[in-house]
Design an enzyme around this catalytic site. Structure first.
Site, PDB file in Angstrom:
ATOM      1  N   LYS A  73       0.837  -1.206   0.000  1.00  0.00           N
ATOM      2  CA  LYS A  73       0.000   0.000   0.000  1.00  0.00           C
ATOM      3  C   LYS A  73       0.867   1.249   0.000  1.00  0.00           C
ATOM      4  CE  LYS A  73      -3.940  -2.215   2.237  1.00  0.00           C
ATOM      5  NZ  LYS A  73      -4.641  -2.544   3.494  1.00  0.00           N
ATOM      6  N   GLN A  84      -4.955  -1.341   9.509  1.00  0.00           N
ATOM      7  CA  GLN A  84      -4.875  -2.672   8.898  1.00  0.00           C
ATOM      8  C   GLN A  84      -5.513  -3.723   9.806  1.00  0.00           C
ATOM      9  OE1 GLN A  84      -3.838  -3.307   5.799  1.00  0.00           O
ATOM     10  NE2 GLN A  84      -4.122  -5.508   5.967  1.00  0.00           N
ATOM     11  N   ASP A 117     -11.396   2.991   4.000  1.00  0.00           N
ATOM     12  CA  ASP A 117     -11.868   1.610   3.896  1.00  0.00           C
ATOM     13  C   ASP A 117     -13.378   1.536   3.669  1.00  0.00           C
ATOM     14  OD1 ASP A 117      -9.969  -0.475   4.039  1.00  0.00           O
ATOM     15  OD2 ASP A 117      -9.618  -0.076   6.179  1.00  0.00           O
TER      16      ASP A 117
HETATM   17  N1  GUN Z   1      -7.091  -6.566   5.907  1.00  0.00           N
HETATM   18  C1  GUN Z   1      -7.402  -7.292   4.814  1.00  0.00           C
HETATM   19  N2  GUN Z   1      -8.107  -6.549   3.939  1.00  0.00           N
HETATM   20  C2  GUN Z   1      -8.244  -5.324   4.492  1.00  0.00           C
HETATM   21  C3  GUN Z   1      -8.854  -4.118   4.059  1.00  0.00           C
HETATM   22  O1  GUN Z   1      -9.458  -4.015   2.983  1.00  0.00           O
HETATM   23  N3  GUN Z   1      -8.744  -3.063   4.908  1.00  0.00           N
HETATM   24  C4  GUN Z   1      -8.119  -3.149   6.102  1.00  0.00           C
HETATM   25  N4  GUN Z   1      -8.094  -2.062   6.865  1.00  0.00           N
HETATM   26  N5  GUN Z   1      -7.535  -4.257   6.534  1.00  0.00           N
HETATM   27  C5  GUN Z   1      -7.596  -5.333   5.728  1.00  0.00           C
END
Ligand code: GUN
Length: 281
Positions: free
Chosen positions: A52, A96, A119
């Site tokens: 990311k 996360q 998100d």
């Molecule tokens: N962990 C796995 N997928 C995601 C996501 O789309 N957002 C977040 N914040 N954590 C994740």
């Protein structure tokens, strides 16, 4: 069969976003910023967060990762989120998941101000999406949606079957397809005859975490199949769809890896820019 190239689609989206960021830079003399909070040392989360950060920097976003040890107090995380909520240089905040057990996930999600919730997990954004109002949209279903639209721009009246009812994928996916006038069925572990449901579908989105669940004889001709699954098995990473079988019948199919995954990250960058733009209105 159309093999849906998620890597290529994501690269194209990132290129668009790059252009957009350079225009934003000219207009506002600043760039949108993404802050990711990573708690603990789970390997998959570390890899996701590194990707990311790399993608965010590449398109020209300001990118920051805040790391805490796995035993960090919940209050420290909540206080940091409060601080980031007020920080004008931060356009988007992502914590996360998954979180350590002693931290209340819902508390953390709700601590993020909805206007910076890249998100789309905050109840306010969930509600806005389901009411058809402007909102942040969870990155994975948004990525799936953009891939589907590339194959079939007019989804009106299509029958979509979604496998899995999670808040992360299944439910927001249903809302997005409903907005496009699809007839949407959400299936799950208690669904009586999943194969029969799938055989009715023009679009199947599999997001359930069961290796190769969707078989060739579950899919009719001309169906678009989107595989959200990432399952570790003895033969490596496989999706929720049996690729060899389904690729022989489907109209279009996403591979795993190289399908939905790259789009998820590109959509996170898009969401960050969209949060910035809304904050300037
Ligand atoms: N962990 C796995 N997928 C995601 C996501 O789309 N957002 C977040 N914040 N954590 C994740």
């Amino acid at each position: 069969m159309i093999l849906i190239d998620g890597k290529k689609a994501a690269a194209e989206l990132r290129e668009e976003l790059k252009q957009e960021i350079s225009q934003i830079k000219k207009k506002y003399n600043k760039v949108p910023g993404l802050t990711v909070i990573l708690i603990g040392d789970m390997a998959p989360s570390q890899i996701y967060v590194r990707n990311k950060e790399k993608s965010a920097t590449e398109v020209g976003l300001k990118s920051e990762v805040i790391k805490y040890p796995g035993n960090v107090e919940e209050k420290i995380v909540l206080d940091k989120i409060k601080e980031l909520n007020k920080d004008d240089s931060v356009s988007g905040i992502l914590v996360q998941l998954p979180l350590p057990n002693h931290i209340d996930k819902q508390k953390v999600i709700e601590a993020i101000i909805p206007s910076k919730d890249v998100d789309g997990f905050h109840p306010m954004n969930v509600g806005n999406l389901s009411s058809g109002y402007e909102s942040s949209i969870p990155c994975t279903p948004l990525g799936c949606y953009l891939l589907i639209k590339k194959i079939e721009p007019n989804l009106s009246g299509k029958k979509a079957v979604i496998i899995g009812r999670s808040n992360l994928n299944g439910k927001p996916m249903a809302q997005l397809l409903l907005k496009e006038n699809c007839t949407v069925t959400i299936t799950h572990s208690k669904t009586k005859d999943l194969r029969a449901e799938c055989l009715e579908a023009d679009i199947i989105v599999a997001a359930v975490g069961i290796p190769e669940l969707v078989r060739g004889d579950w899919v009719k001709k001309n169906t678009i199949v989107i595989d959200v699954g990432i399952n570790k098995t003895d033969k490596g990473i496989v999706g929720d769809v049996n690729f060899d079988e389904v690729s022989k019948v489907a109209k279009a199919l996403t591979p795993v890896p190289g399908g939905v995954g790259p789009m998820t990250i590109a959509c996170l960058l898009k969401n960050t820019i969209d949060c910035f733009k809304r904050s300037q209105k």
